[in-house]
Design a protein around this motif. Sequence first.
Motif, short mmCIF file in Angstrom:
data_model
loop_
_atom_site.label_atom_id
_atom_site.label_comp_id
_atom_site.label_asym_id
_atom_site.label_seq_id
_atom_site.Cartn_x
_atom_site.Cartn_y
_atom_site.Cartn_z
N GLY A 61 -15.53 8.67 -8.78
CA GLY A 61 -14.09 8.65 -8.60
C GLY A 61 -13.53 7.43 -9.31
N PHE A 62 -12.49 7.65 -10.11
CA PHE A 62 -11.90 6.53 -10.85
C PHE A 62 -10.58 6.15 -10.19
N MET A 63 -10.47 4.86 -9.79
CA MET A 63 -9.27 4.35 -9.13
C MET A 63 -8.51 3.43 -10.07
N ALA A 64 -7.20 3.49 -9.95
CA ALA A 64 -6.33 2.57 -10.69
C ALA A 64 -5.04 2.41 -9.91
N LYS A 65 -4.62 1.20 -9.68
CA LYS A 65 -3.40 0.90 -8.94
C LYS A 65 -3.37 1.57 -7.58
N GLY A 66 -4.53 1.56 -6.90
CA GLY A 66 -4.60 2.05 -5.53
C GLY A 66 -4.71 3.54 -5.37
N ARG A 67 -4.73 4.30 -6.47
CA ARG A 67 -4.79 5.76 -6.38
C ARG A 67 -6.03 6.29 -7.08
N LEU A 68 -6.53 7.39 -6.57
CA LEU A 68 -7.65 8.07 -7.20
C LEU A 68 -7.11 8.91 -8.35
N ARG A 69 -7.56 8.61 -9.57
CA ARG A 69 -7.00 9.26 -10.76
C ARG A 69 -7.82 10.46 -11.23
N CYS A 70 -9.12 10.43 -11.01
CA CYS A 70 -9.96 11.58 -11.36
C CYS A 70 -11.23 11.52 -10.54
N ILE A 71 -11.87 12.67 -10.35
CA ILE A 71 -13.07 12.75 -9.53
C ILE A 71 -13.93 13.90 -10.01
N GLY A 72 -15.25 13.71 -9.91
CA GLY A 72 -16.16 14.77 -10.33
C GLY A 72 -17.53 14.21 -10.63
N SER A 73 -18.45 15.10 -10.96
CA SER A 73 -19.79 14.64 -11.34
C SER A 73 -19.75 14.01 -12.73
N PRO A 74 -20.74 13.19 -13.07
CA PRO A 74 -20.75 12.59 -14.41
C PRO A 74 -20.72 13.64 -15.52
N ILE A 75 -21.45 14.75 -15.34
CA ILE A 75 -21.47 15.80 -16.37
C ILE A 75 -20.09 16.43 -16.52
N PRO A 91 8.92 -6.11 7.19
CA PRO A 91 8.38 -4.82 7.66
C PRO A 91 7.47 -4.20 6.61
N VAL A 92 6.53 -3.37 7.10
CA VAL A 92 5.65 -2.66 6.18
C VAL A 92 6.41 -1.49 5.58
N PRO A 93 6.65 -1.46 4.26
CA PRO A 93 7.44 -0.38 3.66
C PRO A 93 6.65 0.93 3.68
N SER A 94 7.37 2.01 3.86
CA SER A 94 6.72 3.33 3.86
C SER A 94 6.39 3.74 2.43
N LEU A 95 5.38 4.58 2.32
CA LEU A 95 4.94 5.07 1.03
C LEU A 95 5.01 6.59 1.05
N GLU A 96 5.83 7.12 0.17
CA GLU A 96 5.98 8.57 0.13
C GLU A 96 4.71 9.23 -0.39
N ASP A 97 4.47 10.43 0.12
CA ASP A 97 3.32 11.19 -0.35
C ASP A 97 3.52 11.56 -1.82
N ILE A 98 2.49 11.29 -2.60
CA ILE A 98 2.55 11.54 -4.03
C ILE A 98 1.52 12.61 -4.37
N THR A 99 1.96 13.65 -5.02
CA THR A 99 1.04 14.71 -5.43
C THR A 99 0.20 14.22 -6.60
N PRO A 100 -1.14 14.27 -6.48
CA PRO A 100 -2.00 13.78 -7.56
C PRO A 100 -1.75 14.52 -8.86
N ASP A 101 -1.86 13.80 -9.98
CA ASP A 101 -1.70 14.40 -11.29
C ASP A 101 -2.94 15.19 -11.69
N ASP A 102 -4.10 14.74 -11.26
CA ASP A 102 -5.36 15.36 -11.67
C ASP A 102 -5.67 16.53 -10.75
N GLU A 103 -6.06 17.65 -11.32
CA GLU A 103 -6.32 18.84 -10.53
C GLU A 103 -7.56 18.70 -9.65
N ASP A 104 -8.56 17.93 -10.11
CA ASP A 104 -9.76 17.72 -9.29
C ASP A 104 -9.44 16.87 -8.06
#
Length: 752
Positions: A690-704, A437-450
């Motif tokens: 947007g920077f992804m690692a292990k299937g999650r978006l870790r940070c996002i924003g403009s280059p500046i 069976p496809v295991p469920s994935l609990e909602d995870i609150t992102p660590d990064d505020e952006d």
Amino acid sequence: MAEFPLVIQQFRALFKKNFLISWRNYRATCLRIFSAFFLLFFIFCIDKAVNPWLASSAVFKKVLDPKPLDFTSIPPCEENFFMKVPCFDFAWSGNGSARVQAIVNGIMTNNPGRPIPSNKVKSFSTSDEVDAWLYSNPMRCPDPILKFQIPHQIAIERETTRFRIGDPNFNWEVKFKEFAHPAVKEVSTVGEVGPTFFFAIGMLGFVFQMNSSMMSEKELKLRQAMIMMGLYDSAYWLSWLTWEGIMALVSSLSIILFGMMFQFDFFLNNSFLVFGFAFMLSSFMSKSSSSTTAGFSIFLLGILTQTVMIFKFPYSDNFAASYQIILSLFSPSPFAEALIMLADATSTPQYPRISWSSEQNVLPIIPIVSLHYNDIYIRLAATFFLWFLLAIYFDNIIPSSIRVKKSVFYFLKPSYWAGRDRIKVEECGALCSCKGPVPSLEDITPDDEDVLEEENIIKEQRREGLVDPNIVVQICGLTKTYPGTTNISFCKCKKISPYHAIKGLWVNLRKNQLFCLLGPNGSGKTTVIDCLTGITPVTRGDAFINGDSIQSSIGMSNIQRIIGVCPQSDIFWDDLSSQQHLELFSSVKGLPPSSVKSVCCSKSLSDVKLTQAAKIRVGRYSREMKRCLSVAIALIGDPKLVILDEPTTGLDSITRWRVWETIEEAKNRCAILLTTHSIEEANTLSDRIGFMAKGRLRCIGSPIWLKSRFGKANNLRGLATLEEAFSNIAKKAELEETTAAEEGGPESYLNP
């Protein structure tokens, strides 16, 4: 019906592509068309070698008054096979009797056409001595067969009669005549081995199909590339069906013309259309097979079937009709029977030929056959349509890299025909595997505020039903999980854990902006692209491109018409030029034919600096030129969204800057999703990263903004610090994943 003009346009482009590839592979095409010539020439040579030997016999002729045959002369012993030298024409006993000696001398002297010398005759006193000598000296005297026994018998009786009546001139003629008879079935090369050879010729087209460009397109993901650009299945299958039909027709005509050229009755005495139609139908056998190995296996099985057909199994009154129906599902079976019937109908001059008007005459000639010739055509045509429909059906339900597979009974759902069905996750394991069976994935609150802010904005827009016309792509909690499987093989069982490739991705992509996904290998970047383009089904969540959902089949069809994709690897036909590639994909996208060459192709080639190499085959291109062409194909037709999967990987600096210029210019016309490993490329081109690692978006924003958070004011130093920061984020994600796995938490699924 609104899509019908586009289907016709795609069909024309694909048919032209098939023609160009076959034209440029003219050696293989000629071999396919004229391969029958070599087999027919081989039969012709054997037939010419055997015919003189068969011509001396009257068995194959209608004989009303046979000619008498003379057997009065004793032939030399050397004419007998396997004789030892020296040999003797005959041996006799009674050399002590003057009367016997006189009779023997008469036989030797009066032998018609050839007096027998004394050294070719062996004499003994008694018959026991003759038997003893023959036993100890085998193969020294001819065996008492017809050719030698009859002349000896006549000579003994003639000389004995002369001796008794005292008349040395007494004589009589003894000759033999066969019985008058009609012509029996002719034992000839064409009649006996012809059906087997002709069956092999007919099956050659099937073997060529197994190794055709259609299989190469699937293997090289060329069909996948066209599907992502909006290709209709109906246009694809119709183009191949039409092309293979034309090739089958041309091959059948060549077989018939070569057969007539060699003056085979099999071709001369049967209807041209009857024979040609049978060969053409045979070329479409077992369309559902998909490999050269399977093609040759079916070819060998067909040869075996043809051998069994000689004994009229199962097409005779001795076998039940159910056997005929079941075996007829294997197309070589009725085709082999048709060839045998054609051969039987031309085995002697008295048999009538088979034609559309006189095919009823076949049944009295072959009384044990219960199958009518019309039945063969009906069964060949029926099996063709059956296997063709099965090919389309299996193409939709068997898992592959081309598209999301459908359910087994998808054609029974009203939503499928109405175009409202949703794409569901139906992952499939390999052969001999058990899918978990496809295991469920609990909602995870992102660590990064952006990242958290981006997620909250999208959730609020979806909750309130707000539609922002400037947003081209809205990814809403996209999740992709591959279920665990247990692969069972010989003497071992391998268990693969489930794997979360994407873990709840929330991103907005706006018009005239370039969004860059950065991340290490295995972070989920390519999986995101596969989900957005319809190659891989999503497990949970959704994404909306220009308002259409990727979970809807109708929505995905609309999406594929407005996007352009540059895959991670180059996908081309080596025998087509870059201009022909652009013309093909322009037609698949539905661009007006009048603007394909003048506007789209010329401008696209000019943008990537390939104008001078426009008519050179892509197989001769360098790696850099191929990547430029991939980008040009993705940008053709002014799509609303362009997806570029690592477009500059492995390119030199000059070509990379050239591609960057093209992307920068295209950004003014559409939204762009770019994946890359290069922070320099992301900083140069991106409006947001947007920077992804292990299937999650870790940070996002403009280059500046990202440099202000992770870097310093100096640009070069900022890039270096940004790269170091992203590396630290990736290491942190790896540590979190390992810790969760050890604790057995919701993310305890490792990459298999």
